[in-house]
Design a protein around this motif. Structure first.
Motif, short mmCIF file in Angstrom:
data_model
loop_
_atom_site.label_atom_id
_atom_site.label_comp_id
_atom_site.label_asym_id
_atom_site.label_seq_id
_atom_site.Cartn_x
_atom_site.Cartn_y
_atom_site.Cartn_z
N LEU A 75 -0.65 -8.34 5.15
CA LEU A 75 -1.17 -9.20 6.20
C LEU A 75 -2.33 -8.53 6.95
N LEU A 76 -2.24 -7.22 7.14
CA LEU A 76 -3.35 -6.50 7.75
C LEU A 76 -4.59 -6.57 6.87
N TYR A 77 -4.39 -6.45 5.57
CA TYR A 77 -5.51 -6.55 4.65
C TYR A 77 -6.15 -7.94 4.72
N PHE A 78 -5.30 -8.96 4.78
CA PHE A 78 -5.79 -10.33 4.92
C PHE A 78 -6.63 -10.47 6.20
N CYS A 79 -6.13 -9.90 7.29
CA CYS A 79 -6.87 -9.98 8.56
C CYS A 79 -8.20 -9.24 8.49
N HIS A 80 -8.21 -8.07 7.83
CA HIS A 80 -9.46 -7.34 7.65
C HIS A 80 -10.48 -8.20 6.88
N LYS A 81 -10.03 -8.82 5.81
CA LYS A 81 -10.92 -9.64 4.99
C LYS A 81 -11.42 -10.85 5.78
N LEU A 82 -10.53 -11.46 6.55
CA LEU A 82 -10.91 -12.64 7.31
C LEU A 82 -11.88 -12.29 8.43
N LYS A 83 -11.67 -11.16 9.08
CA LYS A 83 -12.57 -10.75 10.16
C LYS A 83 -13.98 -10.44 9.62
N ALA A 84 -14.05 -9.86 8.43
CA ALA A 84 -15.34 -9.50 7.85
C ALA A 84 -16.00 -10.66 7.12
N PHE A 85 -15.31 -11.78 7.01
CA PHE A 85 -15.80 -12.92 6.23
C PHE A 85 -17.05 -13.52 6.87
N LYS A 86 -17.98 -13.92 6.04
CA LYS A 86 -19.20 -14.60 6.49
C LYS A 86 -19.20 -16.00 5.93
N PRO A 87 -19.40 -17.05 6.68
CA PRO A 87 -19.72 -17.10 8.09
C PRO A 87 -18.54 -16.69 8.96
N SER A 128 9.04 -8.75 -2.24
CA SER A 128 9.25 -7.33 -1.91
C SER A 128 10.25 -7.19 -0.76
N PRO A 129 11.22 -6.30 -0.90
CA PRO A 129 12.18 -6.09 0.19
C PRO A 129 11.65 -5.16 1.28
N HIS A 130 10.48 -4.56 1.07
CA HIS A 130 9.91 -3.60 2.00
C HIS A 130 9.10 -4.30 3.08
N LYS A 131 9.45 -4.04 4.33
CA LYS A 131 8.72 -4.65 5.45
C LYS A 131 7.31 -4.08 5.58
N ALA A 132 7.13 -2.82 5.18
CA ALA A 132 5.80 -2.20 5.26
C ALA A 132 4.82 -2.92 4.32
N THR A 133 5.31 -3.41 3.20
CA THR A 133 4.46 -4.15 2.27
C THR A 133 3.95 -5.41 2.94
N GLU A 134 4.83 -6.11 3.62
CA GLU A 134 4.45 -7.34 4.31
C GLU A 134 3.36 -7.06 5.35
N GLU A 194 5.63 0.21 -5.78
CA GLU A 194 5.24 -0.71 -4.72
C GLU A 194 3.74 -0.62 -4.43
N GLU A 195 3.18 0.59 -4.53
CA GLU A 195 1.74 0.77 -4.29
C GLU A 195 0.91 0.00 -5.32
N ALA A 196 1.32 0.03 -6.58
CA ALA A 196 0.60 -0.72 -7.61
C ALA A 196 0.71 -2.23 -7.35
N PHE A 197 1.87 -2.67 -6.90
CA PHE A 197 2.07 -4.08 -6.57
C PHE A 197 1.14 -4.49 -5.43
N ILE A 198 1.09 -3.67 -4.39
CA ILE A 198 0.22 -3.96 -3.24
C ILE A 198 -1.24 -4.01 -3.68
N GLN A 199 -1.64 -3.06 -4.50
CA GLN A 199 -3.03 -3.03 -4.96
C GLN A 199 -3.36 -4.26 -5.81
N GLY A 200 -2.41 -4.69 -6.64
CA GLY A 200 -2.61 -5.89 -7.44
C GLY A 200 -2.80 -7.13 -6.58
N VAL A 201 -2.00 -7.24 -5.52
CA VAL A 201 -2.13 -8.39 -4.61
C VAL A 201 -3.46 -8.31 -3.87
#
Length: 159
Positions: free
Chosen positions: A103-115, A93-99, A49-56
């Motif tokens: 999504l947290l990673y997406f939020c981190h990227k969006l918050k740091a996005f310029k502009p 993925s059946p794992h809720k932690a993956t979800e 699952e970790e490799a899957f998350i890293q790939g995404v």
């Protein structure tokens, strides 16, 4: 043609030989890209699952780097596309932690996005909706993960 229920399909598959099931899976994979992606996840990536998350995450990084920043119209379009991709991968993925992690990673990227997304109300609303969605998912996780992810969500909240 009315599709059969999952219970009917499961019952029918018990009567089929392994070779027939293999042929059915291969035929199913030919028809839709999502079917092929799901089979790829189940066969090759479900064990790690970790490799899957890293790939995404790598794919999300690449997509964020290719966003056209000429106008907020293009930014919104691209951000929605990235979010759709993440949600699609979360269904595999059946794992809720993956979800929650993706999504947290997406939020981190969006918050740091310029502009900054603070200059566009639509992007701010999308960001805040994702944080609310994450907060609703956190209580079903393990206690340690709940604490870690709750701290991360608090850190991500816009002032």
């Amino acid at each position: 043609m009315k599709p059969a229920t999952v219970a009917q399909i499961k019952k029918e598959l018990t009567f089929r030989s392994p070779d027939e099931i293999t042929q059915l899976c291969l035929r199913l994979a030919r028809f839709k890209k999502e079917n092929k992606e799901l089979l790829t996840y189940l066969l090759f990536e479900a064990e790690s699952e970790e490799a899957f998350i890293q790939g995404v995450k790598d794919e999300v990084d690449e997509l964020f780097n290719t966003i056209n920043t000429n106008s907020f119209f293009y930014i919104k379009k691209s951000v929605r596309k990235i979010l759709r991709l993440i949600k699609k991968y979360n269904r595999y993925s059946p794992h809720k932690a993956t979800e929650v992690e993706l999504l947290l990673y997406f939020c981190h990227k969006l918050k740091a996005f310029k502009p900054s997304i603070r200059r566009n109300r639509t992007l701010q609303n999308l960001y805040e909706r994702q944080l609310d969605f994450i907060q609703k998912r956190i209580p079903v996780l393990h206690e340690d993960l709940q604490h870690d992810y709750s701290l991360e969500v608090e850190e991500l909240k816009l002032p």
